[in-house]
Design a protein around this motif. Structure first.
Motif, mmCIF file in Angstrom:
data_model
loop_
_atom_site.group_PDB
_atom_site.id
_atom_site.type_symbol
_atom_site.label_atom_id
_atom_site.label_comp_id
_atom_site.label_asym_id
_atom_site.label_seq_id
_atom_site.Cartn_x
_atom_site.Cartn_y
_atom_site.Cartn_z
ATOM 1 N N UNK A 111 -0.657 22.909 -13.161
ATOM 2 C CA UNK A 111 0.001 23.975 -12.384
ATOM 3 C C UNK A 111 1.414 24.226 -12.891
ATOM 4 N N UNK A 112 2.142 23.143 -13.104
ATOM 5 C CA UNK A 112 3.525 23.299 -13.587
ATOM 6 C C UNK A 112 3.527 23.942 -14.975
ATOM 7 N N UNK A 131 6.378 24.975 -5.716
ATOM 8 C CA UNK A 131 7.083 25.283 -6.960
ATOM 9 C C UNK A 131 6.559 26.600 -7.551
ATOM 10 N N UNK A 132 5.245 26.716 -7.570
ATOM 11 C CA UNK A 132 4.602 27.912 -8.102
ATOM 12 C C UNK A 132 5.014 29.160 -7.318
ATOM 13 N N UNK A 160 0.821 -1.209 0.000
ATOM 14 C CA UNK A 160 0.000 0.000 0.000
ATOM 15 C C UNK A 160 0.864 1.271 0.000
ATOM 16 N N UNK A 161 2.048 1.237 0.671
ATOM 17 C CA UNK A 161 2.928 2.420 0.704
ATOM 18 C C UNK A 161 3.541 2.723 -0.668
ATOM 19 N N UNK A 190 -4.316 13.944 -9.075
ATOM 20 C CA UNK A 190 -3.148 14.694 -8.577
ATOM 21 C C UNK A 190 -2.164 14.981 -9.708
ATOM 22 N N UNK A 206 2.860 27.580 -14.571
ATOM 23 C CA UNK A 206 4.045 28.214 -13.970
ATOM 24 C C UNK A 206 5.145 28.421 -15.005
ATOM 25 N N UNK A 215 -1.189 18.665 -11.046
ATOM 26 C CA UNK A 215 0.230 19.043 -11.009
ATOM 27 C C UNK A 215 0.722 19.480 -12.383
ATOM 28 N N UNK A 230 3.616 21.122 -6.037
ATOM 29 C CA UNK A 230 3.356 22.010 -7.171
ATOM 30 C C UNK A 230 3.110 23.440 -6.713
ATOM 31 N N UNK A 231 2.374 23.592 -5.627
ATOM 32 C CA UNK A 231 2.117 24.939 -5.102
ATOM 33 C C UNK A 231 3.405 25.604 -4.607
ATOM 34 N N UNK A 241 -2.291 14.054 -1.789
ATOM 35 C CA UNK A 241 -2.214 15.497 -2.028
ATOM 36 C C UNK A 241 -0.815 16.080 -1.940
ATOM 37 N N UNK A 251 -1.122 5.079 4.815
ATOM 38 C CA UNK A 251 -0.837 5.428 3.439
ATOM 39 C C UNK A 251 -1.584 6.692 3.008
ATOM 40 N N UNK A 302 0.758 8.293 -7.293
ATOM 41 C CA UNK A 302 -0.187 9.380 -7.147
ATOM 42 C C UNK A 302 -1.448 9.067 -7.935
ATOM 43 N N UNK A 354 1.620 15.824 -4.011
ATOM 44 C CA UNK A 354 2.024 16.385 -5.305
ATOM 45 C C UNK A 354 1.494 17.806 -5.476
ATOM 46 N N UNK A 355 0.286 18.009 -5.015
ATOM 47 C CA UNK A 355 -0.305 19.343 -5.112
ATOM 48 C C UNK A 355 0.466 20.353 -4.263
#
Lengths: 155, 163
Positions: free
Chosen positions: A23-24, B17-18, A7-8, A16, A27, A20, B14-15, B8, B3, A12, B10-11
């Protein structure tokens, strides 16, 4: 125990990753836009600063009474800028010479010089004061600097 | 460790980074803006100095051609050298270039009324500033024909209130 370890290692979620990437992407677009703006502004600023320096050098050359002695009723092409060595891509020209009309001041009140500057040499002859306009430009048209100086006849 | 703790992240990255690159861009644009402002300031300084220089030269020529200018008790001048842009203005220029710099010249009259030659100090203010930009002390040899001029001093005042 084994189940927890698996599970670990979960990656993503698709949501997500998509958020991402968006957003990237935004940016990076902003970064590139900022960089381009910065480069353009820097380039323009350098051109203006260089034109300014060329205009100053030309003005000093024209004012220099040894390299450019005062010439009565001089025209725009009379004074020489031959000693000027501007950076490649920049040039300076004398665009206009105007003349003081030698009008006497009133007994009181300020003398408004602009009212006594004319575009043609006075009929009575040059009165020893000229206003000279010099324009420095870059060949790519990015920058143009105008400077006006007064040239006085050394008596 | 649960787990769900990594949900979240990654978000968040990303923020972060922004924000980081947002600050970098802001700093770059501020740097470019400062550069533009310094160029503008340099241009203003050039205009001020050339306007003041030109006005002073014009005032000298005016006084050369008119021997009453700067003579003893001339009402167009004043008794003491000014430190502020107030008082009787001898000569003013009108801006003709885009920088719109106007210069005003104030003169002081000769102190000795029996002296056949005039010593006049011209103090020039430019660009609406209250501090003098140029100060020139000039000796006019009125006894000679034609009248000749000796510029005794020509001082750029910098940021001080007097030269």
């Amino acid at each position: 125990m084994r189940r927890t370890s698996i599970q670990r290692d979960e990656g993503f979620s698709l949501a997500e990753i998509l958020v991402t990437i968006v957003i990237v992407g935004i940016t990076f677009t902003a970064i590139l836009g900022g960089l381009m703006t910065s480069i353009r502004v820097s380039d323009l600023q350098r051109a203006e600063a260089t034109a300014d320096a060329v205009a100053r050098s030309a003005a000093e050359l024209v004012k220099d009474s040894i390299k450019n002695p005062y010439v009565n009723c001089a025209a725009a092409g009379t004074y020489s800028l031959a000693g000027l060595t501007p950076q490649p891509g920049y040039s300076a020209t004398i665009t206009r010479v105007e003349y003081w009309d030698d009008a006497a001041p009133a007994a009181t009140g300020p003398y408004t010089l602009a009212s006594h500057i004319q575009s043609t040499c006075p009929v009575s002859g040059d009165s020893g004061l000229q206003r000279i306009t010099i324009v420095a430009t870059s060949s790519n048209g990015q920058a143009a600097e105008t400077v006006q100086i007064m040239k006085r006849k050394v008596s | 460790m649960n787990v769900r703790d990594e949900d979240g992240q990654a978000l968040v990255l990303a923020l972060a980074f922004l924000i980081f690159f947002g600050l970098v861009i802001g700093a770059m644009l501020a740097f470019a803006g400062a550069s533009v402002r310094s160029t503008e300031r340099l241009r203003e300084q050039r205009s001020t100095v050339y306007a003041a220089d030109g006005a002073t030269d014009a005032a000298i020529q005016l006084a050369l051609k008119n021997s009453t200018v700067g003579g003893y008790a001339d009402p167009r001048c004043q008794a003491a050298v000014p430190t502020a842009a107030t008082g009787q203005i001898l000569l003013t220029t009108t801006a003709t270039t885009t920088d719109a710099t106007v210069a005003n010249v104030i003169c002081t009259w000769s102190q000795d009324q029996f002296q056949p030659e005039r010593t006049v100090t011209f103090t020039t203010f430019a660009g609406g500033g209250s501090s003098p930009v140029v100060q020139a002390t000039v000796l006019f040899h009125d006894t000679q024909s034609p009248v000749t001029v000796n510029v005794l001093s020509w001082t750029y005042c910098g940021h001080s209130t007097s030269c």
